[in-house]
Design an enzyme around this catalytic site. Sequence first.
Site, PDB file in Angstrom:
ATOM      1  N   GLU A 163       0.808  -1.362  -0.041  1.00 26.05           N
ATOM      2  CA  GLU A 163      -0.061  -0.052   0.063  1.00 26.05           C
ATOM      3  C   GLU A 163       0.869   1.308  -0.073  1.00 26.05           C
ATOM      4  O   GLU A 163       1.096   1.705   1.029  1.00 26.05           O
ATOM      5  CB  GLU A 163      -1.164   0.048   1.216  1.00 26.05           C
ATOM      6  CG  GLU A 163      -1.877  -1.297   1.134  1.00 26.05           C
ATOM      7  CD  GLU A 163      -3.021  -1.103   2.079  1.00 26.05           C
ATOM      8  OE1 GLU A 163      -2.934  -0.186   2.995  1.00 26.05           O
ATOM      9  OE2 GLU A 163      -4.008  -1.960   1.860  1.00 26.05           O
ATOM     10  N   GLU A 209      -5.457  -8.674   0.592  1.00 28.57           N
ATOM     11  CA  GLU A 209      -6.261  -8.133   1.862  1.00 28.57           C
ATOM     12  C   GLU A 209      -7.693  -7.835   1.547  1.00 28.57           C
ATOM     13  O   GLU A 209      -7.986  -7.280   0.569  1.00 28.57           O
ATOM     14  CB  GLU A 209      -5.528  -6.834   2.577  1.00 28.57           C
ATOM     15  CG  GLU A 209      -4.247  -7.238   3.190  1.00 28.57           C
ATOM     16  CD  GLU A 209      -3.984  -5.842   3.971  1.00 28.57           C
ATOM     17  OE1 GLU A 209      -4.567  -4.927   4.544  1.00 28.57           O
ATOM     18  OE2 GLU A 209      -2.575  -5.667   4.026  1.00 28.57           O
TER      19      GLU A 209
HETATM   20  C1  FCB Z   1      -4.689  -2.152   5.440  1.00 26.08           C
HETATM   21  C2  FCB Z   1      -3.516  -2.375   5.757  1.00 26.08           C
HETATM   22  C3  FCB Z   1      -3.396  -3.414   6.924  1.00 26.08           C
HETATM   23  C4  FCB Z   1      -4.529  -3.156   7.999  1.00 26.08           C
HETATM   24  C5  FCB Z   1      -5.939  -2.914   7.062  1.00 26.08           C
HETATM   25  C6  FCB Z   1      -7.158  -2.990   8.055  1.00 26.08           C
HETATM   26  O1  FCB Z   1      -4.759  -0.563   4.801  1.00 26.08           O
HETATM   27  O2  FCB Z   1      -2.518  -2.951   4.726  1.00 26.08           O
HETATM   28  O3  FCB Z   1      -2.203  -3.053   7.622  1.00 26.08           O
HETATM   29  O4  FCB Z   1      -4.451  -2.165   8.859  1.00 26.08           O
HETATM   30  O5  FCB Z   1      -5.596  -1.976   6.128  1.00 26.08           O
END
Ligand code: FCB
Length: 482
Positions: free
Chosen positions: A200, A388
């Site tokens: 990110e 994620e």
């Molecule tokens: C993302 C992050 C992770 C976590 C989630 C909820 O942006 O990569 O570390 O905090 O959000």
Amino acid sequence: MKNITRRQFGKALGGTAAATLATGFLPRIAFAETPAAAPLRFPANFVWGCATAAYQIEGAVNEDGRKPTVWDTFSHTPGKTFQGETGDIADDSYHLYKEDVKLLKNLGVSAYRFSIAWSRIFPDGTGGPNQKGLSYYQRVVDELLKNNIAPYVTLFHWDLPQALPGGWQSRDTAKAFADYAAYVSARLSDRVGHFFTTNEFTCFTDLGYKTAKFAPGLKLPDAQVNQIRHHAVLAHGLAVQAIRANAKSGTQIGLAENATVYVPVIETAEHIEAARRATREENAQFLTAVLEGKYTDGYLQREGANAPKVEAGDMGAIGSPLDFVGLNVYTPEYVRANSSPAGYTVEPRQTSYPRMASDWLYIGPEVIYWAVRNVGDIWKPRALYITENGCSADDVLTADGHIEDTDRVMYLRNHLTHLQRAASEGYPIKGYFLWSLLDNYEWADGYSKRFGLHYVDFKTQARTPKLSAEWYREVVARNAVE
Ligand code: FCB
């Protein structure tokens, strides 16, 4: 739901349902005769996993030679995080990693995405390596493999060694990252098949150096922020090259990126095209640069004199070919076609738009389909992973020790339904990592936001599976969502 399933379902309902809809009565018998909808299956060999990150789970910040990172400094600075909370102890996974591997085993997942803390390996960011730090990750990898769980390793999930002068403001940090990536991949790629360079971009550049919400907590002018962004994508590119040169051949390399995902307001050709344009243009400084090896004309024009200073060879490195693209997907933006030169406009959000416990986490499950489809259509990557996806919820431990997180199950079920659509349409989606295995340190929100499939009592470190853990185990076992 797949179109075909929808049609079959409609056909099965047949005339009875249509007739009753017309008369307004609900035909209990007709519905009882309706065959159950077919489960929405994922492709064979689909990788199911969970994700975490070092600073959010490990604790043990002073152990075995680890030195501070920008997140240690930031979280210890008064007023920066929720109630001043830090990752000093977090889930104590540094000591409890075997227990956490057991949690993964119980879920039946075949993969675990975790990150390596750079400052455990190179405490000062550069210089001599720290064998004790490396040994810890070797133990984690061995424990995973013993349990038939494939390690997927992120090299940088925001915990930049504090000792690096200037942090991401310095171009040297990109080079230091490549050296660290080379060192780690050379030593782990005999047992780790997949590496993510960075996680990110926007969260360790813009949030760290522009809005001050995250470490290191600065508010710099645009020209400097653009240069920092450039150093970040450069770090990724140099690391890809370094891993290719040092890791075992065949090692798969990608990144985990939270590109902003644009969803067409209505699924018509013009809005679909608008979503595609917005995806490419609005992510120009990060994912587009990485996948095209250049900044778009639109980005350079918009930034004008504030555009990043690019040295010879930078863009080639930034655009180094990848084996896969990882997408962190949480929340949608809606876009519509218009007659402006850009061809699109991003819709403001209604105040009534639903969200989960985190204030940024608006719920729009089709986001995961459009993430895969937009990236798949524009750049045609060889493979895609959802690196994620998940949500925060106001989890409460009941008197008899349960967490009935039906809202999280709702969120996940809907997202997986839309991900299955992407798979069924032939997009090369290979796997899904749920954020997160267990409640953990949610950055500036401290421990106030819980994202885990397992509830963590941060006083005792007891881990308790939530309803969502039970539900995810079923999904994994069936390779399908119902
Ligand atoms: C993302 C992050 C992770 C976590 C989630 C909820 O942006 O990569 O570390 O905090 O959000």
